[in-house]
Design an enzyme around this catalytic site. Structure first.
Site, PDB file in Angstrom:
ATOM      1  N   VAL A  33      20.780   8.411  10.441  1.00  0.00           N
ATOM      2  CA  VAL A  33      21.895   9.261  10.872  1.00  0.00           C
ATOM      3  C   VAL A  33      21.433  10.212  11.984  1.00  0.00           C
ATOM      4  O   VAL A  33      22.140  10.407  12.974  1.00  0.00           O
ATOM      5  CB  VAL A  33      22.438  10.090   9.678  1.00  0.00           C
ATOM      6  CG1 VAL A  33      23.431  11.143  10.130  1.00  0.00           C
ATOM      7  CG2 VAL A  33      23.068   9.187   8.648  1.00  0.00           C
ATOM      8  N   ASP A  34      20.274  10.796  11.815  1.00  0.00           N
ATOM      9  CA  ASP A  34      19.736  11.750  12.782  1.00  0.00           C
ATOM     10  C   ASP A  34      19.647  11.115  14.171  1.00  0.00           C
ATOM     11  O   ASP A  34      20.134  11.681  15.162  1.00  0.00           O
ATOM     12  CB  ASP A  34      18.363  12.221  12.301  1.00  0.00           C
ATOM     13  CG  ASP A  34      17.825  13.435  13.039  1.00  0.00           C
ATOM     14  OD1 ASP A  34      18.601  14.134  13.711  1.00  0.00           O
ATOM     15  OD2 ASP A  34      16.613  13.695  12.923  1.00  0.00           O
ATOM     16  N   GLY A 123      18.429   7.598   2.704  1.00  0.00           N
ATOM     17  CA  GLY A 123      17.802   6.568   3.532  1.00  0.00           C
ATOM     18  C   GLY A 123      16.301   6.591   3.363  1.00  0.00           C
ATOM     19  O   GLY A 123      15.781   6.386   2.259  1.00  0.00           O
TER      20      GLY A 123
END
Length: 168
Positions: A33-34, A123
């Site tokens: 996501v980052d 994750g």
């Protein structure tokens, strides 16, 4: 009363006031996501993250900081650092709850009305998805906002979507 929504999709495409980034403590981008948020948002996000890092040395686990959303459809990005799962004996649930609560507090203090969350720490940080979902939903239910009207859980994968669907 807060409206809680659940969708399966890409958090970088959410048209909300604030999206939350599952960041790492360096705030300099990473994977998952980052990385997706930094790529889609552009250089402005990284530039503000660098300023925060230079000022306070990054972001500690459970804490949250806010930057521009750059090229994203959101107005702002709140970066929070989730815990790495180490078997559950290192206060991981409390730290994960703090991620959600501190992000909500920051959004609410800045009078934003809509917030979208990814599945923080599930994750590469290996937090068990069912446990993480329970923590997230409980944190959101316990928060009493003054301004936030809508909270959206954005699940990227089928597993998380089904888990959240059963909880919500």
């Amino acid at each position: 009363m807060i409206k809680v929504r659940l969708i399966q999709g890409d958090i970088t495409k959410q048209e909300v006031d604030v999206i939350v980034n599952a960041a790492n403590s360096s705030l300099l981008g990473g994977g998952g996501v980052d990385g997706a948020i930094h790529r889609a948002g552009g250089a402005a996000i990284l530039e503000e993250c660098r300023k925060i890092r230079n000022k306070q040395g990054g972001c500690k686990t459970g804490e949250a900081v806010m930057t521009t959303a750059g090229n994203l459809p959101a107005k702002k990005v709140i970066h929070t650092v989730g815990p790495v799962w180490n078997g559950g004996g290192k206060d991981e649930k409390h730290l994960l709850s703090s991620c959600y609560l501190n992000a909500l507090k920051l959004a609410d203090e800045n009078e934003y009305e809509s917030v979208a969350f990814p599945n923080i720490s599930t994750g590469i940080y290996r937090f068990p998805k069912e446990e993480a979902a329970k923590v997230a939903v409980e944190a959101v239910k316990s928060f009493a906002p003054q301004h936030i009207k809508t909270i959206t859980f954005v699940c990227f994968d089928d597993d998380n979507f089904k888990i959240y669907e059963a909880l919500i």
